[in-house]
Design a protein around this motif. Structure first.
Motif, PDB file in Angstrom:
ATOM      1  N   ASN A  41       0.751  -1.120   0.036  1.00  0.00           N
ATOM      2  CA  ASN A  41       0.184  -0.090   0.026  1.00  0.00           C
ATOM      3  C   ASN A  41       0.961   1.351   0.333  1.00  0.00           C
ATOM      4  O   ASN A  41       2.007   1.187  -0.085  1.00  0.00           O
ATOM      5  CB  ASN A  41      -0.851   0.134   1.100  1.00  0.00           C
ATOM      6  CG  ASN A  41      -0.323  -0.225   2.567  1.00  0.00           C
ATOM      7  OD1 ASN A  41       0.825   0.375   2.749  1.00  0.00           O
ATOM      8  ND2 ASN A  41      -0.782  -1.200   3.424  1.00  0.00           N
ATOM      9  N   ASP A  42       0.327   2.454  -0.087  1.00  0.00           N
ATOM     10  CA  ASP A  42       1.007   3.793  -0.070  1.00  0.00           C
ATOM     11  C   ASP A  42       1.855   3.845   1.125  1.00  0.00           C
ATOM     12  O   ASP A  42       3.046   4.369   1.045  1.00  0.00           O
ATOM     13  CB  ASP A  42       0.139   4.958  -0.094  1.00  0.00           C
ATOM     14  CG  ASP A  42      -0.711   4.958  -1.551  1.00  0.00           C
ATOM     15  OD1 ASP A  42      -0.245   4.094  -2.481  1.00  0.00           O
ATOM     16  OD2 ASP A  42      -1.490   5.709  -1.768  1.00  0.00           O
ATOM     17  N   ASN A  43       1.313   3.539   2.316  1.00  0.00           N
ATOM     18  CA  ASN A  43       2.390   3.586   3.495  1.00  0.00           C
ATOM     19  C   ASN A  43       3.434   2.884   3.556  1.00  0.00           C
ATOM     20  O   ASN A  43       4.542   3.508   3.963  1.00  0.00           O
ATOM     21  CB  ASN A  43       1.466   3.568   4.643  1.00  0.00           C
ATOM     22  CG  ASN A  43       0.499   4.499   5.060  1.00  0.00           C
ATOM     23  OD1 ASN A  43       0.607   5.568   4.782  1.00  0.00           O
ATOM     24  ND2 ASN A  43      -0.785   4.063   5.682  1.00  0.00           N
ATOM     25  N   GLU A  44       3.500   1.655   3.132  1.00  0.00           N
ATOM     26  CA  GLU A  44       4.549   0.745   3.050  1.00  0.00           C
ATOM     27  C   GLU A  44       5.417   1.385   1.848  1.00  0.00           C
ATOM     28  O   GLU A  44       6.636   1.413   2.117  1.00  0.00           O
ATOM     29  CB  GLU A  44       4.078  -0.710   2.708  1.00  0.00           C
ATOM     30  CG  GLU A  44       5.432  -1.556   2.548  1.00  0.00           C
ATOM     31  CD  GLU A  44       4.963  -3.104   2.322  1.00  0.00           C
ATOM     32  OE1 GLU A  44       5.815  -3.820   1.649  1.00  0.00           O
ATOM     33  OE2 GLU A  44       3.798  -3.378   2.380  1.00  0.00           O
ATOM     34  N   ALA A  45       4.993   1.808   0.838  1.00  0.00           N
ATOM     35  CA  ALA A  45       5.681   2.181  -0.431  1.00  0.00           C
ATOM     36  C   ALA A  45       6.466   3.542   0.063  1.00  0.00           C
ATOM     37  O   ALA A  45       7.584   3.671  -0.204  1.00  0.00           O
ATOM     38  CB  ALA A  45       4.789   2.715  -1.503  1.00  0.00           C
ATOM     39  N   LYS A  46       5.951   4.365   0.991  1.00  0.00           N
ATOM     40  CA  LYS A  46       6.739   5.400   1.588  1.00  0.00           C
ATOM     41  C   LYS A  46       7.787   5.279   2.414  1.00  0.00           C
ATOM     42  O   LYS A  46       8.958   5.690   2.156  1.00  0.00           O
ATOM     43  CB  LYS A  46       5.583   6.450   2.398  1.00  0.00           C
ATOM     44  CG  LYS A  46       6.219   7.640   2.816  1.00  0.00           C
ATOM     45  CD  LYS A  46       4.900   8.635   3.446  1.00  0.00           C
ATOM     46  CE  LYS A  46       5.362   9.958   4.031  1.00  0.00           C
ATOM     47  NZ  LYS A  46       4.553  10.979   4.423  1.00  0.00           N
ATOM     48  N   LYS A  47       7.601   4.095   3.185  1.00  0.00           N
ATOM     49  CA  LYS A  47       8.716   3.487   4.219  1.00  0.00           C
ATOM     50  C   LYS A  47       9.770   2.970   3.060  1.00  0.00           C
ATOM     51  O   LYS A  47      10.899   3.154   3.469  1.00  0.00           O
ATOM     52  CB  LYS A  47       8.093   2.427   4.944  1.00  0.00           C
ATOM     53  CG  LYS A  47       7.316   2.992   6.025  1.00  0.00           C
ATOM     54  CD  LYS A  47       6.849   1.993   6.986  1.00  0.00           C
ATOM     55  CE  LYS A  47       5.753   2.407   7.680  1.00  0.00           C
ATOM     56  NZ  LYS A  47       4.933   1.345   8.527  1.00  0.00           N
ATOM     57  N   VAL A  48       9.314   2.216   2.262  1.00  0.00           N
ATOM     58  CA  VAL A  48      10.383   1.421   1.141  1.00  0.00           C
ATOM     59  C   VAL A  48      11.236   2.578   0.440  1.00  0.00           C
ATOM     60  O   VAL A  48      12.444   2.508   0.391  1.00  0.00           O
ATOM     61  CB  VAL A  48       9.676   0.560   0.248  1.00  0.00           C
ATOM     62  CG1 VAL A  48      10.837   0.126  -0.908  1.00  0.00           C
ATOM     63  CG2 VAL A  48       8.983  -0.743   1.089  1.00  0.00           C
ATOM     64  N   GLY A  49      10.630   3.581  -0.073  1.00  0.00           N
ATOM     65  CA  GLY A  49      10.961   4.688  -0.721  1.00  0.00           C
ATOM     66  C   GLY A  49      11.985   5.581   0.102  1.00  0.00           C
ATOM     67  O   GLY A  49      13.110   5.765  -0.582  1.00  0.00           O
ATOM     68  N   ASN A  50      11.613   5.931   1.051  1.00  0.00           N
ATOM     69  CA  ASN A  50      12.552   6.626   2.020  1.00  0.00           C
ATOM     70  C   ASN A  50      13.644   5.875   2.389  1.00  0.00           C
ATOM     71  O   ASN A  50      14.822   6.199   2.405  1.00  0.00           O
ATOM     72  CB  ASN A  50      11.713   6.981   3.312  1.00  0.00           C
ATOM     73  CG  ASN A  50      10.957   8.467   3.179  1.00  0.00           C
ATOM     74  OD1 ASN A  50      11.368   8.957   2.408  1.00  0.00           O
ATOM     75  ND2 ASN A  50      10.015   8.374   3.786  1.00  0.00           N
ATOM     76  N   ALA A  51      13.468   4.457   2.575  1.00  0.00           N
ATOM     77  CA  ALA A  51      14.651   3.656   3.020  1.00  0.00           C
ATOM     78  C   ALA A  51      15.682   3.650   1.758  1.00  0.00           C
ATOM     79  O   ALA A  51      16.772   3.667   1.767  1.00  0.00           O
ATOM     80  CB  ALA A  51      14.383   2.121   3.259  1.00  0.00           C
ATOM     81  N   ARG A  52      15.201   3.382   0.542  1.00  0.00           N
ATOM     82  CA  ARG A  52      15.836   3.439  -0.752  1.00  0.00           C
ATOM     83  C   ARG A  52      16.658   4.629  -0.841  1.00  0.00           C
ATOM     84  O   ARG A  52      17.879   4.840  -1.336  1.00  0.00           O
ATOM     85  CB  ARG A  52      14.962   3.026  -1.855  1.00  0.00           C
ATOM     86  CG  ARG A  52      15.672   3.027  -3.144  1.00  0.00           C
ATOM     87  CD  ARG A  52      16.619   1.440  -3.174  1.00  0.00           C
ATOM     88  NE  ARG A  52      17.443   1.550  -4.343  1.00  0.00           N
ATOM     89  CZ  ARG A  52      18.767   1.567  -4.638  1.00  0.00           C
ATOM     90  NH1 ARG A  52      19.467   1.496  -3.695  1.00  0.00           N
ATOM     91  NH2 ARG A  52      19.042   1.202  -5.608  1.00  0.00           N
ATOM     92  N   LEU A  53      16.143   5.872  -0.766  1.00  0.00           N
ATOM     93  CA  LEU A  53      16.616   7.233  -0.927  1.00  0.00           C
ATOM     94  C   LEU A  53      17.875   7.337   0.371  1.00  0.00           C
ATOM     95  O   LEU A  53      18.933   7.867  -0.141  1.00  0.00           O
ATOM     96  CB  LEU A  53      15.610   8.300  -0.544  1.00  0.00           C
ATOM     97  CG  LEU A  53      14.738   8.445  -1.697  1.00  0.00           C
ATOM     98  CD1 LEU A  53      13.430   9.315  -1.261  1.00  0.00           C
ATOM     99  CD2 LEU A  53      15.155   9.063  -2.870  1.00  0.00           C
ATOM    100  N   ALA A  54      17.632   6.915   1.240  1.00  0.00           N
ATOM    101  CA  ALA A  54      18.564   6.852   2.323  1.00  0.00           C
ATOM    102  C   ALA A  54      19.929   5.933   1.958  1.00  0.00           C
ATOM    103  O   ALA A  54      20.974   6.447   2.120  1.00  0.00           O
ATOM    104  CB  ALA A  54      18.077   6.530   3.746  1.00  0.00           C
ATOM    105  N   GLU A  55      19.550   4.903   1.630  1.00  0.00           N
ATOM    106  CA  GLU A  55      20.533   4.007   1.220  1.00  0.00           C
ATOM    107  C   GLU A  55      21.561   4.664   0.084  1.00  0.00           C
ATOM    108  O   GLU A  55      22.581   4.389   0.275  1.00  0.00           O
ATOM    109  CB  GLU A  55      19.738   2.608   0.439  1.00  0.00           C
ATOM    110  CG  GLU A  55      20.446   1.285   0.711  1.00  0.00           C
ATOM    111  CD  GLU A  55      19.476   0.136   0.236  1.00  0.00           C
ATOM    112  OE1 GLU A  55      19.565   0.253  -1.067  1.00  0.00           O
ATOM    113  OE2 GLU A  55      18.609  -0.195   0.940  1.00  0.00           O
TER     114      GLU A  55
END
Length: 61
Positions: free
Chosen positions: A25-39
């Motif tokens: 869902n969008d909430n999980e996508a936000k977490k995954v996206g933020n983690a990828r950006l930080a990575e």
């Protein structure tokens, strides 16, 4: 699972990152996206993450 698109840009408009990932869902996508950006060290670059319906999930300018 839904497919989201994550894109990061330079000031010049050149793409630094352009990839897809899946999330429940969008909430999980936000977490995954933020983690990828930080990575990748792109958290402060201009970026966007959009849902399959083209809804902005993440955006930073």
């Amino acid at each position: 699972m839904r497919t989201y698109a994550l894109t990061v840009f330079k000031q010049t408009g050149e793409k630094l990152l352009d990839e897809s990932f899946t999330a429940e869902n969008d909430n999980e996508a936000k977490k995954v996206g933020n983690a990828r950006l930080a990575e990748e060290g792109y958290s402060e670059h201009t970026h966007r993450c959009v849902s399959p319906e083209a809804k902005l999930v993440l955006f930073h300018r």
